[in-house]
Design a protein around this motif. Structure first.
Motif, PDB file in Angstrom:
ATOM      1  N   PHE A  64       0.834  -1.177  -0.079  1.00 50.35           N
ATOM      2  CA  PHE A  64       0.141  -0.068  -0.139  1.00 50.35           C
ATOM      3  C   PHE A  64       0.755   1.405   0.111  1.00 50.35           C
ATOM      4  N   THR A  65       2.058   1.281   0.685  1.00 50.66           N
ATOM      5  CA  THR A  65       2.853   2.282   0.759  1.00 50.66           C
ATOM      6  C   THR A  65       3.611   2.545  -0.961  1.00 50.66           C
ATOM      7  N   GLU A  66       3.599   1.605  -1.402  1.00 46.71           N
ATOM      8  CA  GLU A  66       4.509   1.619  -2.845  1.00 46.71           C
ATOM      9  C   GLU A  66       3.451   2.139  -3.923  1.00 46.71           C
ATOM     10  N   ILE A  67       2.033   2.261  -3.625  1.00 46.49           N
ATOM     11  CA  ILE A  67       1.204   2.702  -4.656  1.00 46.49           C
ATOM     12  C   ILE A  67       1.428   3.848  -5.357  1.00 46.49           C
ATOM     13  N   ASN A  68       1.434   4.003  -6.735  1.00 41.64           N
ATOM     14  CA  ASN A  68       1.527   5.485  -7.377  1.00 41.64           C
ATOM     15  C   ASN A  68       0.287   5.953  -7.336  1.00 41.64           C
ATOM     16  N   THR A  69       0.319   7.253  -6.632  1.00 42.41           N
ATOM     17  CA  THR A  69      -0.876   8.068  -6.477  1.00 42.41           C
ATOM     18  C   THR A  69      -1.085   9.087  -7.407  1.00 42.41           C
ATOM     19  N   ASN A  70      -0.471   8.947  -8.538  1.00 44.53           N
ATOM     20  CA  ASN A  70      -0.449   9.931  -9.546  1.00 44.53           C
ATOM     21  C   ASN A  70      -1.693  10.255 -10.235  1.00 44.53           C
ATOM     22  N   SER A  71      -2.738   8.963 -10.298  1.00 48.26           N
ATOM     23  CA  SER A  71      -3.929   8.988 -10.884  1.00 48.26           C
ATOM     24  C   SER A  71      -4.571   7.639 -10.433  1.00 48.26           C
ATOM     25  N   TYR A  72      -6.174   7.684 -10.348  1.00 45.40           N
ATOM     26  CA  TYR A  72      -6.833   6.785  -9.916  1.00 45.40           C
ATOM     27  C   TYR A  72      -6.607   5.463 -10.889  1.00 45.40           C
ATOM     28  N   PHE A  73      -6.179   5.651 -11.888  1.00 49.89           N
ATOM     29  CA  PHE A  73      -5.782   4.331 -12.850  1.00 49.89           C
ATOM     30  C   PHE A  73      -4.673   3.375 -12.165  1.00 49.89           C
ATOM     31  N   TYR A  74      -3.777   4.015 -11.811  1.00 47.90           N
ATOM     32  CA  TYR A  74      -2.750   3.218 -11.038  1.00 47.90           C
ATOM     33  C   TYR A  74      -3.124   2.755  -9.836  1.00 47.90           C
TER      34      TYR A  74
END
Length: 158
Positions: A64-74
């Motif tokens: 969860f900490t490694e999730i790319n939060t740039n867009s909801y797609f990622y």
């Protein structure tokens, strides 16, 4: 080639000696990563379910900490991957209580995730499906556990 049924495999394995069984298990573990992971669980972690749960929880937290939060797609892509891995670990255990504990932890992390999942319909639907699934699984547990996990589930409902 058609695969044999579990019953047929069981009958055939009963006629093999221990050395042949060992060789078959080792050969099987070389073909797929999942086979090796399952064998690892059965040999080293099946007797220590609490430790296994904590290991999986820490892996979920790390993912969860490694999730790319740039867009909801990622975010959606990553959350689905985490859930897929989680289901695999649950399948290894086969323990209903472990399943409920791990899914509750996943939902807690998803609910507290920033940016909020409230802004994305797909993530909300995924979250609600997991809550419904947990509710069904809680019904299969012992009454005391049903009450405890039921309280946790109520806290998670949006």
């Amino acid at each position: 080639m058609k695969a044999a049924t579990v019953t047929q495999l069981k009958k055939e394995l009963q006629h093999r000696n221990p050395e042949e069984l060992l060789a078959l298990c080792l050969r099987l573990s070389k073909f797929k990563k999942e086979n090796k992971e399952l064998l690892t669980y059965l040999l080293f972690e099946a007797d220590h379910e609490e430790g296994y749960i904590e290991t999986v929880k820490s892996e979920i937290d790390e993912l969860f900490t490694e999730i790319n939060t740039n867009s909801y797609f990622y975010i959606k892509k990553s959350v689905r991957k985490i859930l897929r891995n989680l289901k695999k670990y649950i399948r290894y255990s086969g323990n209903k209580e472990t399943e409920v504990v791990l899914l509750l932890h996943f939902c807690e992390r998803l609910k507290d995730f920033k940016p909020s999942i409230q802004r994305n319909t797909t993530l909300i639907n995924l979250y609600n499906r997991q809550l419904d699934f947990i509710e069904k699984k809680i019904g299969l547990l012992h009454e005391d556990l049903q009450y405890d996990y039921g309280l946790l589930l109520e806290e998670l409902k949006l």
